[in-house]
Design a protein around this motif. Structure first.
Motif, PDB file in Angstrom:
ATOM      1  N   HIS A 129       0.843  -1.194   0.000  1.00 40.17           N
ATOM      2  CA  HIS A 129       0.000   0.000   0.000  1.00 40.17           C
ATOM      3  C   HIS A 129       0.879   1.244   0.000  1.00 40.17           C
ATOM      4  CE1 HIS A 129       0.738   0.366   4.359  1.00 40.17           C
ATOM      5  NE2 HIS A 129       0.594  -0.931   4.372  1.00 40.17           N
ATOM      6  N   ALA A 130       0.298   2.347  -0.390  1.00 38.71           N
ATOM      7  CA  ALA A 130       1.036   3.610  -0.438  1.00 38.71           C
ATOM      8  C   ALA A 130       1.353   4.081   0.977  1.00 38.71           C
ATOM      9  CB  ALA A 130       0.228   4.667  -1.175  1.00 38.71           C
ATOM     10  N   ASP A 131       2.527   4.652   1.140  1.00 35.92           N
ATOM     11  CA  ASP A 131       2.927   5.235   2.412  1.00 35.92           C
ATOM     12  C   ASP A 131       2.089   6.483   2.638  1.00 35.92           C
ATOM     13  OD1 ASP A 131       4.184   6.571   4.523  1.00 35.92           O
ATOM     14  OD2 ASP A 131       6.200   6.104   3.807  1.00 35.92           O
ATOM     15  N   THR A 174       5.935   2.908  -1.735  1.00 32.28           N
ATOM     16  CA  THR A 174       5.096   1.745  -1.450  1.00 32.28           C
ATOM     17  C   THR A 174       5.615   1.055  -0.199  1.00 32.28           C
ATOM     18  OG1 THR A 174       4.634   1.400  -3.797  1.00 32.28           O
ATOM     19  CG2 THR A 174       4.306  -0.485  -2.346  1.00 32.28           C
ATOM     20  N   ARG A 210       3.178   9.444  -0.665  1.00 32.46           N
ATOM     21  CA  ARG A 210       2.376   8.623  -1.572  1.00 32.46           C
ATOM     22  C   ARG A 210       3.207   8.029  -2.715  1.00 32.46           C
ATOM     23  NH1 ARG A 210      -2.311   7.156   0.332  1.00 32.46           N
ATOM     24  NH2 ARG A 210      -3.318   7.142  -1.678  1.00 32.46           N
ATOM     25  N   ARG A 211       4.404   8.522  -2.945  1.00 32.13           N
ATOM     26  CA  ARG A 211       5.266   7.954  -3.984  1.00 32.13           C
ATOM     27  C   ARG A 211       5.896   6.644  -3.537  1.00 32.13           C
ATOM     28  NH1 ARG A 211       9.232  12.790  -4.290  1.00 32.13           N
ATOM     29  NH2 ARG A 211       8.791  12.531  -2.101  1.00 32.13           N
TER      30      ARG A 211
END
Length: 143
Positions: A77-79, A86, A83-84
């Motif tokens: 999932h995205a951090d 994973t 958001r860049r």
């Protein structure tokens, strides 16, 4: 009591498991899957850290993560902070796979240990010496 492991056996089993996992000796096929799950459990929380832990390429690590995710053993999932990036984490099934592997390994090692407490103690000393030499050899070779 009959059938009980001698004192110190659990410590020796834990040391041998850590040593054998560090050396990559205990994982049955598909060994890379299990090594990846163990690495994630140990703190590799993104594909880059997993790649470094396994010594694989970025594309191979990405494919491995996809396979583990498809098998229900890993979640990506995205951090939320970036958001860049994973993040990877074990699914409940992945955590159970690692737990089961550790239990099988502990049982095998425990069955192979000497029967008396003094033999276990001598074996523990030998394992400590071997671990020290292995760590020294790995750090001097860059491994």
């Amino acid at each position: 009591m009959e059938g009980e492991a001698p004192a110190g056996t659990e410590t020796v089993v834990a040391a041998l498991m850590a040593l054998s996992e560090h050396a990559g000796l205990t994982a049955p096929p598909p060994h890379l899957w299990l090594r990846a799950l163990v690495a994630v459990q140990a703190g590799a929380d993104c594909p880059g850290e997993l790649r470094r832990a396994l010594g694989t390429t970025a594309p191979s690590t990405s494919r491995l993560c996809a396979r583990l995710e498809s098998a229900g053993l890993l979640a990506r999932h995205a951090d939320p902070k970036d958001r860049r990036k994973t993040l990877v984490e074990l699914s409940p099934a992945g955590a159970e796979e690692v737990r089961s592997h550790h239990a099988r390994t502990a049982d095998l090692i425990g069955a192979a240990l000497p029967a008396s407490g003094s033999e276990v103690e001598a074996f523990a000393v030998a394992c400590d010496i071997a671990r020290t030499h292995l760590i020294r050899a790995l750090s001097s070779s860059g491994g």
